[in-house]
Enzyme design. Sequence first.
Site, PDB file in Angstrom:
ATOM      1  N   TYR A 172       0.799  -1.234   0.000  1.00 13.06           N
ATOM      2  CA  TYR A 172       0.000   0.000   0.000  1.00 13.06           C
ATOM      3  C   TYR A 172       0.833   1.287   0.000  1.00 13.06           C
ATOM      4  O   TYR A 172       0.276   2.377  -0.026  1.00 13.06           O
ATOM      5  CB  TYR A 172      -0.952  -0.009   1.205  1.00 13.06           C
ATOM      6  CG  TYR A 172      -1.918  -1.176   1.182  1.00 13.06           C
ATOM      7  CD1 TYR A 172      -2.798  -1.328   0.121  1.00 13.06           C
ATOM      8  CD2 TYR A 172      -1.944  -2.129   2.197  1.00 13.06           C
ATOM      9  CE1 TYR A 172      -3.673  -2.405   0.065  1.00 13.06           C
ATOM     10  CE2 TYR A 172      -2.821  -3.203   2.156  1.00 13.06           C
ATOM     11  CZ  TYR A 172      -3.680  -3.333   1.092  1.00 13.06           C
ATOM     12  OH  TYR A 172      -4.550  -4.385   1.040  1.00 13.06           O
ATOM     13  N   HIS A 177      -8.549   2.163  -5.885  1.00 13.26           N
ATOM     14  CA  HIS A 177      -7.756   1.293  -5.013  1.00 13.26           C
ATOM     15  C   HIS A 177      -6.278   1.600  -5.183  1.00 13.26           C
ATOM     16  O   HIS A 177      -5.816   1.875  -6.294  1.00 13.26           O
ATOM     17  CB  HIS A 177      -7.995  -0.179  -5.359  1.00 13.26           C
ATOM     18  CG  HIS A 177      -9.417  -0.578  -5.167  1.00 13.26           C
ATOM     19  ND1 HIS A 177      -9.956  -0.841  -3.936  1.00 13.26           N
ATOM     20  CD2 HIS A 177     -10.430  -0.675  -6.056  1.00 13.26           C
ATOM     21  CE1 HIS A 177     -11.235  -1.101  -4.071  1.00 13.26           C
ATOM     22  NE2 HIS A 177     -11.559  -1.007  -5.341  1.00 13.26           N
TER      23      HIS A 177
END
Length: 154
Positions: free
Chosen positions: A30, A107
């Site tokens: 991430y 995302h």
Amino acid sequence: MSSKPQHKKRILVLNGCNLNLLGAREPEIYGRDTLADIETRLAALAKKAGVELECFQSNHEGALIDRIQQARGKADAILINPGAFTHTSVGIRDAIAGAGVPTIELHLSNIHAREGFRRHSFLAPVCVGQIAGFGAGSYELAFAAALRIIGGRP
Ligand code: CA2
């Protein structure tokens, strides 16, 4: 000829469960930016574009649904990274479908290149489109897409 004064366009940025932990763990998936870093960059882009920006994160599905309902007639576009709710929430999908506000799903990671359960999004069919896989850059790409929509371009 007098024309109606236009209100400043408004973009609502929603983040779902666990995104408050960004930067703290799993940076290989991430990235290292925190959610505050991302929101600061979006705020600068919004200022430059002359649009209002509101950001909201919650780990609670119902709280996100409340915000989507409240956006009806108020926001001009929604950006949402629903986190894991992407793969589970018919409630968020129905809220988006009912709000009548063009919504972009985004995302950090490429959800189509990960575990099978992440490939399915309950939200994608009721969103204008989906952006995934560009790390924190996904937010900036989604913001650019929202500006196009607000400006009347698909
Ligand atoms: O790639 C994305 O943006 C996701 O929406 C992130 C979600 C994941 O469940 C989705 O499948 C894809 C995870 C949210 C972040 O979770 C963290 C957990 C620990 C440390 C940092 C973030």
